[in-house]
Motif scaffolding. Structure first.
Motif, PDB file in Angstrom:
ATOM      1  N   MET A 104      11.665  40.910  82.680  1.00 16.51           N
ATOM      2  CA  MET A 104      11.741  39.494  83.069  1.00 16.51           C
ATOM      3  C   MET A 104      10.395  38.810  82.872  1.00 16.51           C
ATOM      4  O   MET A 104      10.325  37.654  82.449  1.00 16.51           O
ATOM      5  CB  MET A 104      12.171  39.363  84.534  1.00 16.51           C
ATOM      6  N   ASP A 105       9.331  39.512  83.172  1.00 17.75           N
ATOM      7  CA  ASP A 105       8.002  38.935  82.980  1.00 17.75           C
ATOM      8  C   ASP A 105       7.705  38.690  81.505  1.00 17.75           C
ATOM      9  O   ASP A 105       6.893  37.820  81.167  1.00 17.75           O
ATOM     10  CB  ASP A 105       6.934  39.859  83.574  1.00 17.75           C
ATOM     11  N   GLU A 106       8.371  39.455  80.633  1.00 18.11           N
ATOM     12  CA  GLU A 106       8.141  39.343  79.190  1.00 18.11           C
ATOM     13  C   GLU A 106       9.297  38.630  78.485  1.00 18.11           C
ATOM     14  O   GLU A 106       9.403  38.706  77.260  1.00 18.11           O
ATOM     15  CB  GLU A 106       7.990  40.748  78.599  1.00 18.11           C
ATOM     16  N   ARG A 107      10.157  37.945  79.232  1.00 18.42           N
ATOM     17  CA  ARG A 107      11.396  37.413  78.637  1.00 18.42           C
ATOM     18  C   ARG A 107      11.145  36.361  77.562  1.00 18.42           C
ATOM     19  O   ARG A 107      11.991  36.174  76.672  1.00 18.42           O
ATOM     20  CB  ARG A 107      12.298  36.848  79.739  1.00 18.42           C
ATOM     21  N   TYR A 108      10.027  35.660  77.624  1.00 16.47           N
ATOM     22  CA  TYR A 108       9.702  34.666  76.591  1.00 16.47           C
ATOM     23  C   TYR A 108       8.748  35.236  75.543  1.00 16.47           C
ATOM     24  O   TYR A 108       8.331  34.505  74.634  1.00 16.47           O
ATOM     25  CB  TYR A 108       9.064  33.427  77.228  1.00 16.47           C
ATOM     26  N   ASP A 109       8.394  36.504  75.670  1.00 18.60           N
ATOM     27  CA  ASP A 109       7.362  37.088  74.812  1.00 18.60           C
ATOM     28  C   ASP A 109       7.828  38.371  74.129  1.00 18.60           C
ATOM     29  O   ASP A 109       7.074  39.334  74.022  1.00 18.60           O
ATOM     30  CB  ASP A 109       6.098  37.376  75.634  1.00 18.60           C
ATOM     31  N   GLY A 110       9.088  38.404  73.696  1.00 19.90           N
ATOM     32  CA  GLY A 110       9.551  39.526  72.887  1.00 19.90           C
ATOM     33  C   GLY A 110      10.368  40.569  73.609  1.00 19.90           C
ATOM     34  O   GLY A 110      10.630  41.635  73.045  1.00 19.90           O
ATOM     35  N   ALA A 111      10.798  40.300  74.840  1.00 21.94           N
ATOM     36  CA  ALA A 111      11.566  41.304  75.585  1.00 21.94           C
ATOM     37  C   ALA A 111      12.894  41.613  74.908  1.00 21.94           C
ATOM     38  O   ALA A 111      13.339  42.773  74.886  1.00 21.94           O
ATOM     39  CB  ALA A 111      11.802  40.825  77.019  1.00 21.94           C
ATOM     40  N   ILE A 112      13.553  40.593  74.346  1.00 17.95           N
ATOM     41  CA  ILE A 112      14.873  40.803  73.741  1.00 17.95           C
ATOM     42  C   ILE A 112      14.757  41.698  72.507  1.00 17.95           C
ATOM     43  O   ILE A 112      15.556  42.634  72.330  1.00 17.95           O
ATOM     44  CB  ILE A 112      15.521  39.450  73.388  1.00 17.95           C
ATOM     45  N   ASP A 148      17.156  31.974  71.778  1.00 19.76           N
ATOM     46  CA  ASP A 148      16.088  31.361  70.986  1.00 19.76           C
ATOM     47  C   ASP A 148      14.825  32.211  70.955  1.00 19.76           C
ATOM     48  O   ASP A 148      13.969  32.018  70.076  1.00 19.76           O
ATOM     49  CB  ASP A 148      15.743  29.976  71.557  1.00 19.76           C
ATOM     50  N   TYR A 149      14.695  33.150  71.891  1.00 19.79           N
ATOM     51  CA  TYR A 149      13.483  33.975  71.981  1.00 19.79           C
ATOM     52  C   TYR A 149      13.706  35.387  71.439  1.00 19.79           C
ATOM     53  O   TYR A 149      12.905  36.278  71.697  1.00 19.79           O
ATOM     54  CB  TYR A 149      13.020  34.059  73.438  1.00 19.79           C
ATOM     55  N   THR A 150      14.787  35.566  70.659  1.00 18.82           N
ATOM     56  CA  THR A 150      15.169  36.903  70.206  1.00 18.82           C
ATOM     57  C   THR A 150      14.158  37.504  69.244  1.00 18.82           C
ATOM     58  O   THR A 150      13.793  38.679  69.357  1.00 18.82           O
ATOM     59  CB  THR A 150      16.556  36.875  69.544  1.00 18.82           C
ATOM     60  N   TRP A 151      13.678  36.733  68.302  1.00 19.32           N
ATOM     61  CA  TRP A 151      12.882  37.290  67.201  1.00 19.32           C
ATOM     62  C   TRP A 151      11.376  37.191  67.425  1.00 19.32           C
ATOM     63  O   TRP A 151      10.597  37.302  66.486  1.00 19.32           O
ATOM     64  CB  TRP A 151      13.273  36.612  65.891  1.00 19.32           C
ATOM     65  N   ILE A 152      10.969  37.016  68.664  1.00 17.29           N
ATOM     66  CA  ILE A 152       9.540  37.065  68.984  1.00 17.29           C
ATOM     67  C   ILE A 152       9.115  38.531  69.072  1.00 17.29           C
ATOM     68  O   ILE A 152       9.778  39.340  69.709  1.00 17.29           O
ATOM     69  CB  ILE A 152       9.254  36.340  70.309  1.00 17.29           C
ATOM     70  N   LEU A 153       8.020  38.870  68.405  1.00 19.05           N
ATOM     71  CA  LEU A 153       7.566  40.255  68.390  1.00 19.05           C
ATOM     72  C   LEU A 153       7.215  40.725  69.797  1.00 19.05           C
ATOM     73  O   LEU A 153       6.543  40.009  70.547  1.00 19.05           O
ATOM     74  CB  LEU A 153       6.353  40.405  67.470  1.00 19.05           C
ATOM     75  N   PRO A 154       7.652  41.918  70.167  1.00 14.97           N
ATOM     76  CA  PRO A 154       7.417  42.402  71.535  1.00 14.97           C
ATOM     77  C   PRO A 154       5.999  42.923  71.719  1.00 14.97           C
ATOM     78  O   PRO A 154       5.311  43.316  70.765  1.00 14.97           O
ATOM     79  CB  PRO A 154       8.429  43.542  71.676  1.00 14.97           C
TER      80      PRO A 154
END
Length: 353
Positions: A14-22, A160-166
């Protein structure tokens, strides 16, 4: 896999949900599945042997003993973090006026007793607890998905945040969901007549589904921003689900009961593996026997790490616990990779039976 749905993984992701978690939840099971296949295939070449025996036969003592001590400590720490985490949950939701060390001492005693049993007894206990827990757990997840408060628009907004590198943190956490195969380092002793392991492809698939559920259901019920307001995300999610079946109205009580068994199962398994790893350093140790030189070292290991668990659990706060857990998973991932590659190389050097 199952322990992840309530403990560290949801909160960290959850803390990384906008930064590549998906994307990490997509890559994690794939990477973990590859290492699982390599490790299990390699261990099958050492029929009826655990990692202590394999290392003793293949490596000098100056390498094998420190490695076994490291792996045993790693396994003990994993179980200790789960016991501390669940003790915080019990203390907050069920017995709020009771000091944290009281339930923690009880959990440590029960987990130690289970860990001191033979390998086959631990495996039989695993089967029994899973058979009793899985139907109720699946029912709880079904009620969460069909709950009227489940907002799938919140879930779709995360696409929308799916393809952000984790980050390394989120990737380590996602990979941790499928690292249960490491326990085969000890449980391989019980599989003397196994030629191959079937349906291994299902493990990363199940891990992927569990990660998605652990991540998206709290977002759908609590909201993309609302999940930040809760430390134990899945407990708050289960508490938001209601049902009308006889005297049972709140799903959270069923959920906590299920994870009482699963937390005990995880701690029992990891502490059994850890105690066998450390005891394997002793020259006269005989695994899975009732002899004093077999049971006593395991008991001492559980006692030492149990006391350490109570001390650390009483000292840590809830926020500190998740910080420590995050760093722990980031450190453990390279250790798991070293274990897998080491066993793979040793299996290649071994003559074909």
């Amino acid at each position: 896999m199952l322990i992840n749905a309530i403990l560290f993984v949801p909160r960290i992701l959850m803390d990384e949900r906008y930064d590549g978690a998906i994307l990490s939840m997509i890559l994690g099971p794939i990477i973990g599945g590859i290492f699982m296949y390599i490790f299990t295939s390699s261990m099958l070449k050492f029929r009826g042997q655990g990692l202590p025996e394999i290392l003793k036969q293949s490596l000098p003592k100056t390498i094998s003993i420190p490695l076994l001590l490291l792996l045993g400590s790693v396994s003990f720490i994993s179980g200790a973090l789960v016991l501390i985490n669940y003790s915080f949950i019990v203390s907050r939701y069920l017995i709020p006026k009771t000091p944290i060390y009281i339930p923690l001492i009880l959990f440590v005693m029960v987990a130690s007793f289970g860990a001191l049993q033979s390998t086959k007894t631990v495996l039989y206990s695993t089967e029994l607890i899973l058979v009793l827990s899985l139907p109720l757990l699946l029912f709880s997840i079904f009620k969460a998905y069909t709950n009227q408060n489940m907002n799938f628009d919140e879930v779709r907004a995360m696409i929308d945040y799916t393809w952000i590198l984790p980050s390394w943190k989120s990737l380590s956490v996602s990979t941790y969901a499928v690292t249960g195969y490491i326990s085969l380092a000890i449980f391989n002793r019980a599989f003397t007549g196994v030629q191959t392991i079937q349906h291994r492809w299902a493990v990363p698939c199940l891990g992927f589904c569990i990660l998605l559920t652990a991540f998206f259901v709290p977002i759908g019920i609590l909201g993309t921003d609302g999940v930040n307001d809760y430390i134990f995300t899945w407990v708050a999610t289960a508490d938001a689900v209601r049902m009308k079946y006889a005297f049972i109205e709140r799903v959270v009580y069923i959920f906590l009961l299920i994870y009482l068994g699963i937390s005990y199962l995880f701690a029992m398994t990891t502490w059994h593996v850890g105690s066998e790893m450390i005891s394997g350093c002793l020259p006269g140790h005989h695994a899975n026997t009732s002899a004093v030189n077999s049971v006593l070292p395991n008991a001492i290991c559980c006692a030492v790490f149990g006391i350490g668990t109570v001390i650390v659990g009483n000292w840590l706060g809830e926020d500190d616990l998740f910080t420590v857990s995050s760093y722990w998973m980031m450190i453990r991932s390279p250790i798991d990779i070293v274990i897998v590659l080491s066993v793979f190389m040793l299996s290649k050097w071994r003559k074909t039976l």
